[in-house]
Design an enzyme around this catalytic site. Structure first.
Site, short mmCIF file in Angstrom:
data_model
loop_
_atom_site.label_atom_id
_atom_site.label_comp_id
_atom_site.label_asym_id
_atom_site.label_seq_id
_atom_site.Cartn_x
_atom_site.Cartn_y
_atom_site.Cartn_z
N HIS A 27 0.89 -1.12 0.12
CA HIS A 27 0.02 -0.11 -0.08
C HIS A 27 0.69 1.11 -0.02
O HIS A 27 0.69 2.08 -0.83
CB HIS A 27 -0.66 0.08 1.18
CG HIS A 27 -1.86 -1.00 1.30
ND1 HIS A 27 -2.11 -1.61 2.60
CD2 HIS A 27 -2.85 -1.30 0.51
CE1 HIS A 27 -3.27 -2.71 2.29
NE2 HIS A 27 -3.45 -2.45 1.24
N LYS A 51 -18.09 -5.39 8.61
CA LYS A 51 -16.79 -6.06 8.90
C LYS A 51 -16.16 -5.63 10.39
O LYS A 51 -16.29 -4.52 10.58
CB LYS A 51 -15.86 -5.94 7.81
CG LYS A 51 -16.29 -7.15 6.66
CD LYS A 51 -15.11 -6.83 5.77
CE LYS A 51 -15.18 -7.77 4.50
NZ LYS A 51 -13.99 -7.75 3.56
N ARG A 100 -2.08 -6.14 -8.59
CA ARG A 100 -1.06 -7.11 -8.16
C ARG A 100 -0.97 -8.33 -9.31
O ARG A 100 -0.02 -8.73 -9.62
CB ARG A 100 -1.48 -7.91 -6.80
CG ARG A 100 -1.21 -6.95 -5.82
CD ARG A 100 -1.69 -7.58 -4.45
NE ARG A 100 -3.08 -7.61 -4.56
CZ ARG A 100 -4.09 -8.03 -3.64
NH1 ARG A 100 -3.40 -8.17 -2.43
NH2 ARG A 100 -5.36 -8.03 -3.84
N SER A 137 -3.23 -7.24 3.28
CA SER A 137 -3.20 -7.27 4.64
C SER A 137 -4.01 -8.57 5.16
O SER A 137 -3.49 -8.98 6.23
CB SER A 137 -4.41 -6.22 4.78
OG SER A 137 -3.88 -4.83 4.46
#
Length: 169
Positions: A27, A51, A100, A137
């Site tokens: 990040h 969440k 990614r 993460s």
């Protein structure tokens, strides 16, 4: 008001959105690269009420502010709702996203097209540095939970906070 905007100079703004639970070196790489291209980079920390994060939104904001302070042009705040609304409220014409892998592109392209269709906000894709191409993460938290060494994947300050938080469990 003082500074460039008070003199009629339009600052180039972009946003890097995410949950950042916690912020990783991947990040930070994308935010740092965006900070070289834009006058102001907003880091928008997503609030997802459904969440339960490892870190609270306020803790994430604090960590991000501390690890991005060296850039000098990063503003960090939370948001909930549509990212394009966040952008409209702050006159931000661009979203910067790191990619990614090809699998990221499939999802992010749909989001970019929807965001552009809703508001005209553009999305710029930045290829992730290959050393972070596997990094997320979620993966960092999982490995750390089982005692794996993730210190090289996080800023030292964040690694310390993660280690402390997992030790509390």
């Amino acid at each position: 008001m003082t500074g460039p905007e008070s003199e009629g100079i339009q600052l180039r703004r972009a946003v890097c959105p995410g949950s950042f639970d916690p912020i990783t070196n991947g990040h930070l790489d994308i935010i740092g690269r965006a900070s070289k291209l834009y006058d102001v980079v907003h880091v928008a920390v997503m609030i997802n009420q459904s969440k339960k994060g490892l870190f609270t939104v306020d803790e994430r904001i604090d960590l991000i502010r501390r690890v991005t302070a060296e850039f000098g042009n990063v503003e960090v705040e939370s948001f909930h709702g549509l990212l394009v609304d966040f952008c409209k409220q702050r006159d931000i014409p661009a979203i910067v996203k790191g990619l990614r892998a090809v699998s990221d592109f499939d999802y992010e392209l749909q989001m970019a097209q929807m965001n552009n269709g809703l508001s005209g906000v553009e999305t710029l894709f930045v290829p992730t540095n290959p050393i972070y191409s596997f990094l997320s993460s979620s993966l960092v938290k999982e490995v750390a939970t089982w005692g794996g060494d993730v210190s090289h994947l996080l800023p030292p300050l964040v690694h310390e906070a993660l280690t402390e938080r997992l030790g509390e469990r």
